[in-house]
Design an enzyme around this catalytic site. Structure first.
Site, PDB file in Angstrom:
ATOM      1  N   GLY A   1       0.734  -1.283  -0.294  1.00 42.22           N
ATOM      2  CA  GLY A   1      -0.254   0.133  -0.253  1.00 42.22           C
ATOM      3  C   GLY A   1       0.741   1.356  -0.113  1.00 42.22           C
ATOM      4  O   GLY A   1       0.807   1.996  -0.313  1.00 42.22           O
ATOM      5  N   ASN A   2       1.910   1.171   0.488  1.00 44.75           N
ATOM      6  CA  ASN A   2       2.848   2.232   0.582  1.00 44.75           C
ATOM      7  C   ASN A   2       3.616   2.055  -0.511  1.00 44.75           C
ATOM      8  O   ASN A   2       3.893   3.693  -0.996  1.00 44.75           O
ATOM      9  CB  ASN A   2       3.504   2.385   1.235  1.00 44.75           C
ATOM     10  CG  ASN A   2       3.720   2.293   3.007  1.00 44.75           C
ATOM     11  OD1 ASN A   2       2.192   3.212   3.147  1.00 44.75           O
ATOM     12  ND2 ASN A   2       4.084   1.290   3.858  1.00 44.75           N
TER      13      ASN A   2
ATOM     14  N   LYS B   1      -6.166  -5.328  14.392  1.00 42.84           N
ATOM     15  CA  LYS B   1      -5.534  -4.842  13.093  1.00 42.84           C
ATOM     16  C   LYS B   1      -6.025  -3.618  13.661  1.00 42.84           C
ATOM     17  O   LYS B   1      -6.441  -3.102  12.962  1.00 42.84           O
ATOM     18  CB  LYS B   1      -5.864  -5.040  12.515  1.00 42.84           C
ATOM     19  CG  LYS B   1      -5.559  -4.391  10.828  1.00 42.84           C
ATOM     20  CD  LYS B   1      -3.969  -4.632  10.659  1.00 42.84           C
ATOM     21  CE  LYS B   1      -3.696  -4.068   9.144  1.00 42.84           C
ATOM     22  NZ  LYS B   1      -2.152  -4.162   8.711  1.00 42.84           N
TER      23      LYS B   1
ATOM     24  N   LYS C   1      -3.209  -8.269   2.628  1.00 47.03           N
ATOM     25  CA  LYS C   1      -2.348  -8.314   1.402  1.00 47.03           C
ATOM     26  C   LYS C   1      -1.804  -9.664   0.959  1.00 47.03           C
ATOM     27  O   LYS C   1      -2.220  -9.976  -0.328  1.00 47.03           O
ATOM     28  CB  LYS C   1      -1.856  -7.050   1.292  1.00 47.03           C
ATOM     29  CG  LYS C   1      -2.076  -6.664  -0.284  1.00 47.03           C
ATOM     30  CD  LYS C   1       0.042  -7.062  -0.882  1.00 47.03           C
ATOM     31  CE  LYS C   1       0.776  -6.387   0.236  1.00 47.03           C
ATOM     32  NZ  LYS C   1       1.851  -6.594   0.023  1.00 47.03           N
TER      33      LYS C   1
ATOM     34  N   LYS D   1       4.529 -11.440   5.534  1.00 50.38           N
ATOM     35  CA  LYS D   1       5.174 -11.919   3.580  1.00 50.38           C
ATOM     36  C   LYS D   1       6.434 -12.995   3.940  1.00 50.38           C
ATOM     37  O   LYS D   1       5.293 -14.306   2.700  1.00 50.38           O
ATOM     38  CB  LYS D   1       6.250 -10.278   3.144  1.00 50.38           C
ATOM     39  CG  LYS D   1       5.354  -8.778   2.953  1.00 50.38           C
ATOM     40  CD  LYS D   1       6.589  -8.072   3.109  1.00 50.38           C
ATOM     41  CE  LYS D   1       5.835  -6.689   2.971  1.00 50.38           C
ATOM     42  NZ  LYS D   1       5.067  -6.548   4.159  1.00 50.38           N
TER      43      LYS D   1
END
Length: 314
Positions: free
Chosen positions: A11-12, A130, A215, A277
């Site tokens: 997103g960044n 979150k 994500k 990740k």
């Protein structure tokens, strides 16, 4: 022989720093990301799916809702994710289309607003962790807890924030649409922000959930269900590092799934940063994937050529 590659953008990737957060700034960042991906598409046998994060953008929508209250209605979380999927999908599609034209490539991108099925009994719904949205005073946080049923926590001495569930994704509802577009030759943008979290009711209806899906885990699931050969997760560093930020920091060119599990158990990867990740690439490889790579967007082409990045295999 065709090869399907899923590339997950953070997103960044749309926000370079705190002084460049406007929509035009985000589009220019999308252009830079697309410029890194389009060279891959000179290979006619490569089928590309692009996923992306949306954390900052969801935060912007929630902040606007806070500022506008009580004059305007609050935006439910599933609608926030849908809004950002549409907006960021549009930016990526436009940037990709323009870049493909400049390269003389006869391919077209298409963005799919993607629903992701989660389990209503996922333990995450009983323990929301979150953080989303802006920081609040203790008084304002308590007001929203009582009035709107928010779960709120104090965040590292910086203020109070709303926390929501982040359940494990179980299925890509729009998988067939993504497959059809890939088969037709499109570059597909899908599962933005981890997808819009939905649960299935007893009668088969789908209902939006007040949750956000990671994500990277959603990208891993999408790659598995597509039968993709390669999953690439982009982040802010060229390679995964052990002892990140310490004098003993060292970069990894490669690791096996067994290595990754050991490093996770040893606490090398931070939650909310590198840990999801690594978890995502492990899940992808254990689910039948052939190769996973973690690198930054600037080294995407070189990483796929085996020149850099951290390569993870069974």
């Amino acid at each position: 022989m065709t090869k399907t590659v899923v590339v997950a953008l953070g997103g960044n990737s749309f926000i370079s720093d705190e002084t460049h957060q406007s929509v035009p700034d985000q589009y220019r960042a999308a252009e830079r990301a697309c410029a890194q991906m389009v060279p891959l598409l000179h290979d006619p046998d490569l089928r590309l799916v692009v996923t992306h994060g949306n954390g900052p953008q969801v935060g912007f929508i929630l902040l606007r809702s806070e500022i506008a209250a009580p004059a305007l209605h609050q935006v439910p979380l599933d609608s926030c994710v849908a809004d950002t999927q549409g907006a960021l999908g549009y930016q990526l599609e436009r940037a990709l289309r323009n870049e493909l034209r400049r390269h003389g490539l006869a391919r077209s991108p298409a963005a799919v607003v993607t629903l992701v099925l989660v389990d209503r009994d996922d333990p995450a719904f009983r323990n929301p962790t979150k953080p989303i949205g802006s920081f609040l005073s203790k008084e304002r946080a308590e007001e929203r807890r009582v009035k709107d049923g928010w779960d709120v926590v104090e965040d590292a001495g910086r203020g109070w924030r709303r926390v929501v569930a982040s359940p494990v994704p179980k299925g890509i509802v729009d998988l067939d649409a993504v497959k059809c577009l890939l088969d037709a030759g499109f570059v597909v943008i899908a599962a933005g922000g981890g997808g819009i979290a939905v649960v299935e009711e007893s009668n088969g209806d789908l209902t939006g959930a007040s949750a956000v899906v990671d994500k990277d885990l959603a990208s891993s699931l999408l790659a598995k269900q597509l039968g993709a050969e390669v999953l690439v997760i982009t982040t802010g560093v060229e390679k995964v590092c052990l002892d990140f930020g310490k004098p003993t920091q060292r970069a990894l060119d490669a690791m096996t799934v067994a290595d990754a599990k050991r490093y996770m158990a040893e606490g090398h990867f931070k939650p909310g940063s590198m840990l999801p990740k690594v978890e995502a690439v492990v899940a992808f490889l254990e689910g039948g994937g052939k190769q996973a790579i973690i690198t930054d967007p600037e080294h995407l082409v070189d990483a796929l050529a085996g020149k850099t990045g951290t390569h993870v295999t069974l």
